[in-house]
Design an enzyme around this catalytic site. Sequence first.
Site, short mmCIF file in Angstrom:
data_model
loop_
_atom_site.label_atom_id
_atom_site.label_comp_id
_atom_site.label_asym_id
_atom_site.label_seq_id
_atom_site.Cartn_x
_atom_site.Cartn_y
_atom_site.Cartn_z
N CYS A 86 -3.82 27.35 7.27
CA CYS A 86 -5.16 27.88 7.54
C CYS A 86 -6.21 27.15 6.72
CB CYS A 86 -5.20 29.37 7.27
SG CYS A 86 -4.47 29.83 5.71
N LYS B 119 5.63 43.26 9.15
CA LYS B 119 6.08 42.65 10.40
C LYS B 119 5.92 41.13 10.32
CE LYS B 119 4.17 41.55 14.23
NZ LYS B 119 4.89 40.29 14.46
N GLU C 166 -10.18 25.48 15.20
CA GLU C 166 -8.96 25.29 14.43
C GLU C 166 -7.86 24.81 15.38
OE1 GLU C 166 -7.09 28.86 12.81
OE2 GLU C 166 -6.81 27.78 10.94
N GLU D 183 -6.95 37.64 6.33
CA GLU D 183 -6.95 36.22 6.00
C GLU D 183 -6.83 35.48 7.32
OE1 GLU D 183 -7.20 34.92 2.99
OE2 GLU D 183 -6.89 36.70 1.74
P1 NAD Z 1 -1.66 35.57 15.82
O1 NAD Z 1 -2.87 36.01 15.08
O2 NAD Z 1 -1.55 35.95 17.25
O3 NAD Z 1 -0.36 36.12 15.09
C1 NAD Z 1 -0.26 36.41 13.71
C2 NAD Z 1 0.56 37.68 13.53
O4 NAD Z 1 -0.13 38.77 14.13
C3 NAD Z 1 1.92 37.65 14.20
O5 NAD Z 1 2.83 38.37 13.40
C4 NAD Z 1 1.68 38.38 15.50
O6 NAD Z 1 2.82 38.95 16.04
C5 NAD Z 1 0.71 39.42 15.07
N1 NAD Z 1 -0.16 39.96 16.12
C6 NAD Z 1 -0.53 39.37 17.28
N2 NAD Z 1 -1.36 40.19 17.96
C7 NAD Z 1 -1.52 41.30 17.21
C8 NAD Z 1 -2.29 42.49 17.37
N3 NAD Z 1 -3.05 42.69 18.43
N4 NAD Z 1 -2.25 43.41 16.39
C9 NAD Z 1 -1.51 43.20 15.28
N5 NAD Z 1 -0.76 42.10 15.07
C10 NAD Z 1 -0.77 41.15 16.03
O7 NAD Z 1 -1.53 34.03 15.67
P2 NAD Z 1 -0.68 33.07 16.64
O8 NAD Z 1 -0.84 33.51 18.07
O9 NAD Z 1 0.68 32.97 16.13
O10 NAD Z 1 -1.45 31.72 16.44
C11 NAD Z 1 -2.67 31.48 17.13
C12 NAD Z 1 -3.65 30.76 16.26
O11 NAD Z 1 -3.95 31.53 15.10
C13 NAD Z 1 -3.16 29.44 15.69
O12 NAD Z 1 -3.33 28.41 16.59
C14 NAD Z 1 -4.02 29.30 14.47
O13 NAD Z 1 -5.26 28.74 14.79
C15 NAD Z 1 -4.23 30.70 14.01
N6 NAD Z 1 -3.32 31.06 12.90
C16 NAD Z 1 -3.84 31.12 11.65
C17 NAD Z 1 -3.00 31.44 10.60
C18 NAD Z 1 -3.47 31.53 9.20
O14 NAD Z 1 -2.68 31.37 8.30
N7 NAD Z 1 -4.73 31.81 8.96
C19 NAD Z 1 -1.66 31.67 10.82
C20 NAD Z 1 -1.15 31.62 12.12
C21 NAD Z 1 -2.02 31.33 13.14
#
Ligand code: NAD
Length: 478
Positions: free
Chosen positions: A292, A184, A389, A258
């Site tokens: 990240c 996804k 972050e 990760e």
């Molecule tokens: P997120 O963790 O909400 O989303 C990442 C992925 O997980 C997306 O595909 C999302 O649809 C999915 N997701 C969201 N809730 C889920 C759940 N309950 N179960 C399974 N999958 C789920 O991240 P975000 O909201 O896009 O970003 C928020 C913060 O996360 C950013 O500000 C940043 O600090 C951090 N982030 C870190 C990375 C990284 O590479 N480590 C990447 C994106 C965001």
Amino acid sequence: MPTFDYAPAPESPSIVDIQPSYGLFIGGEMVEPVDGTRFKTVNPATEEVLSEVVAAGPEDVDRAVAAARAAYDGAWSRLSGRDRGKYLYRLARIVQERSRELAVLESIDNGKPIRESRDVDVPLVAAHFFYYAGWADKLAYAGFGADPRPLGVAAQVIPWNFPLLMLAWKIAPALACGNTVVLKPAETTPLTALAFADICRQADLPPGVVNIVTGAGETGRTLVEHRGVDKVAFTGSTEVGRQIARSVAGTRKKVTLELGGKAANVVFDDAPLDQAVEGIVNGIFFNQGHVCCAGSRLLVQESVADELLAGLKRRLTTLRLGDPLDKNTDIGAINSAEQLDKIRMLSEIGETEGAERWSPPCELPERGFWFPPTVFTGVSQSHRIAREEIFGPVLSVLTFRTPTEAVEKANNTPYGLSAGVWTEKGSRILWMAQRLRAGVVWANTFNRFDPTSPFGGYKESGYGREGGRHGLEAYLDV
Ligand code: NAD
Ligand code: MG
């Protein structure tokens, strides 16, 4: 004050063919959703609607997992490692052949500069498939036993910051080890994953080996909680990572996470300062800081702090912010309105808590989501901008006097994904690398990635490693 002006050099978007709406890639075909709805995906640099994609519902996810299971029990598990490798080589070569299209599509959907999607993301995607293609028939020599077995069906959920690269990090090792996948992509960046679905079709990958279901958090949750998956791989926020860890506890599912980071980039007084300035810029302003492992905390030795900061500010005035498709652009758009709000909110807190905020003079486009490169000085360890972050183009600067103090400050974080060390002394690099609690330590460079090198975190940055020989373990029953 830019050093000199460039004429615009935009890459043409005509090389990509974005459809007005997409289905789901299940069992080797694009199919209409059963219980999913549709939502719009926008170009973050213009706010223009690019397409409509599916928010897959539980029945859609169920069908995708069933297709992955059927492929795992069927054609895929009967193939030799050598034949799996052939498919991976084929995917790698098609990515190379279609690299220009993929780079343009990634920049349009994500907002990152074309220079980065063209020179970093897409070449690394191909490199990842090539690398794991090489392992497919050599798993017996990987150090996990004479005949290591795959796990089965992998549920993979990825973020929006490196959409196609995170897809490659997930899919390449999974397939090399003999698993099938349901992936996804993030809700704001589905388009390159859908293009990859077309690449799977073009490569004649057996139906169901790769399935792509689009959607937001709810679709992700349904997928990782599905009883038919054997393995969960997630990259994203620590908050969601925690939820996933809770949801898989007590199941047979193997999991890798990760998560976030708050990396220290440590500059000693003997470092080549001009080079360090370039490394700091690459560390935090690459990909708008949506990284990240970004070097979001600069730790600089007090005796060179003024000189380094003067050089850094001078350099930042030369960065070009604007149209991601312009080949001269250094800083593109922030990926979403939501992420922009978060960056603004934390930056305002930085000021309120007493840090000094600085940005170069820089005009922001009227439409789209933009944030100027920003540097905070006078930051103390307790400030939220030093602890949380931000995931944006925002650098927090702290100083130190001794190497011991540098290590203590660098490790004073709940995260532990990466770190950077700038010094001329080899012995000091090794001394630091032994003490820094970070999965990756870069020396006199930053944000360098290679498929042969494992990547992953300590503490709240997650667990498991991706990349290299280590990355195979996450997809084998060992
Ligand atoms: P997120 O963790 O909400 O989303 C990442 C992925 O997980 C997306 O595909 C999302 O649809 C999915 N997701 C969201 N809730 C889920 C759940 N309950 N179960 C399974 N999958 C789920 O991240 P975000 O909201 O896009 O970003 C928020 C913060 O996360 C950013 O500000 C940043 O600090 C951090 N982030 C870190 C990375 C990284 O590479 N480590 C990447 C994106 C965001
Ligand atoms: Mg979220």
